[in-house]
Scaffold this active site. Structure first.
Site, PDB file in Angstrom:
ATOM      1  N   ASP A  69       0.830  -1.601  -0.138  1.00  0.00           N
ATOM      2  CA  ASP A  69       0.605  -0.258   0.019  1.00  0.00           C
ATOM      3  C   ASP A  69       1.042   1.129  -0.134  1.00  0.00           C
ATOM      4  O   ASP A  69       0.854   2.095  -1.217  1.00  0.00           O
ATOM      5  CB  ASP A  69      -0.746   0.472   1.177  1.00  0.00           C
ATOM      6  CG  ASP A  69      -0.239  -0.448   2.615  1.00  0.00           C
ATOM      7  OD1 ASP A  69       0.757  -0.722   2.770  1.00  0.00           O
ATOM      8  OD2 ASP A  69      -1.761   0.476   3.495  1.00  0.00           O
ATOM      9  N   THR A  92      -5.775   3.326   9.552  1.00  0.00           N
ATOM     10  CA  THR A  92      -5.583   1.791  10.581  1.00  0.00           C
ATOM     11  C   THR A  92      -4.298   2.196  11.579  1.00  0.00           C
ATOM     12  O   THR A  92      -4.189   2.592  12.785  1.00  0.00           O
ATOM     13  CB  THR A  92      -5.023   0.768  10.455  1.00  0.00           C
ATOM     14  OG1 THR A  92      -6.824   0.209   9.979  1.00  0.00           O
ATOM     15  CG2 THR A  92      -5.441  -0.466  11.783  1.00  0.00           C
TER      16      THR A  92
END
Length: 211
Positions: A69, A92
């Site tokens: 990512d 997160t």
């Protein structure tokens, strides 16, 4: 994405006509990767960080250790600005990564995301309760104090990283689920790119298609 939602995703994709290839950024481990492969979604390809490619160089000590990512976000940011910048992806976890003028990933910070910071306090400290909270410079409520503290801690880390580059005009490319929470509190040049990782995956897929 939670594992229980994978079958629903598979049915949505397989019901769409003209889909011949799926690209995935998975940072949830081999178990999730195996479950995705079991779905049999057409031609499924998992991206991973490389030593170099797509205009950038990976300066991580072990390039493969960089999350897919973050790799996709860096590619996306470089495609947008093409110069030194700080790439912030806040979900997160919050990652604060730096690209040089030549497109080299110099390294980055990893800290808990806004929600995770608050949850960790609730789970580990007595007499604290969960709550959304609102931002205040001088909070007079515990929930507001936790939320404001998480915002200040994250913004402070971003601002310190920018100062470490010796210039206050290095652009910040901001994305992730908590981007809108951070944006009003960053007193610097910020470009909001909420789909930054997806843009990076798209750039990778398009370039691979031409090879």
């Amino acid at each position: 994405m939670p594992l229980e939602k994978l079958p629903m995703l598979a049915s949505q994709i397989t019901d769409m006509q003209g889909i011949f290839q799926v690209w995935v950024s998975n940072v949830a481990g081999e178990g999730v990767a195996a479950r995705i492969k079991e779905l049999g979604i057409h031609d499924t390809r998992f991206i991973s960080a490389q030593r170099s490619g797509y205009g950038i160089e990976n300066g991580y000590a072990d390039p493969a250790q960089l999350g897919s990512d973050r790799w996709a976000a860096l590619i996306s940011a470089w495609n947008i600005v093409g110069r030194q910048c700080i790439v912030v992806n806040s979900g997160t976890a919050t990652t604060i990564d730096t690209l040089s003028e030549s497109g080299k990933f110099r390294g980055g910070l990893i800290l808990p995301g806004i929600e995770l910071m608050q949850r960790s306090l609730v789970h580990t400290a007595a007499n604290l309760r969960a709550g959304g909270g609102r931002y205040q410079h001088f909070p007079d409520d515990t929930c507001d104090g936790m939320f404001s503290g998480a915002i200040q801690a994250t913004c402070g880390a971003i601002e310190r990283q920018q100062r470490s580059l010796g210039s206050d005009d290095v652009p910040i490319i901001l994305g992730g689920g908590a981007a809108q929470q951070l944006l009003p509190h960053l007193g610097m040049q910020v470009e909001l790119v909420e789909d930054m990782v997806l843009r990076g995956i798209s750039l990778i897929a398009r370039e691979e298609k031409t090879k």
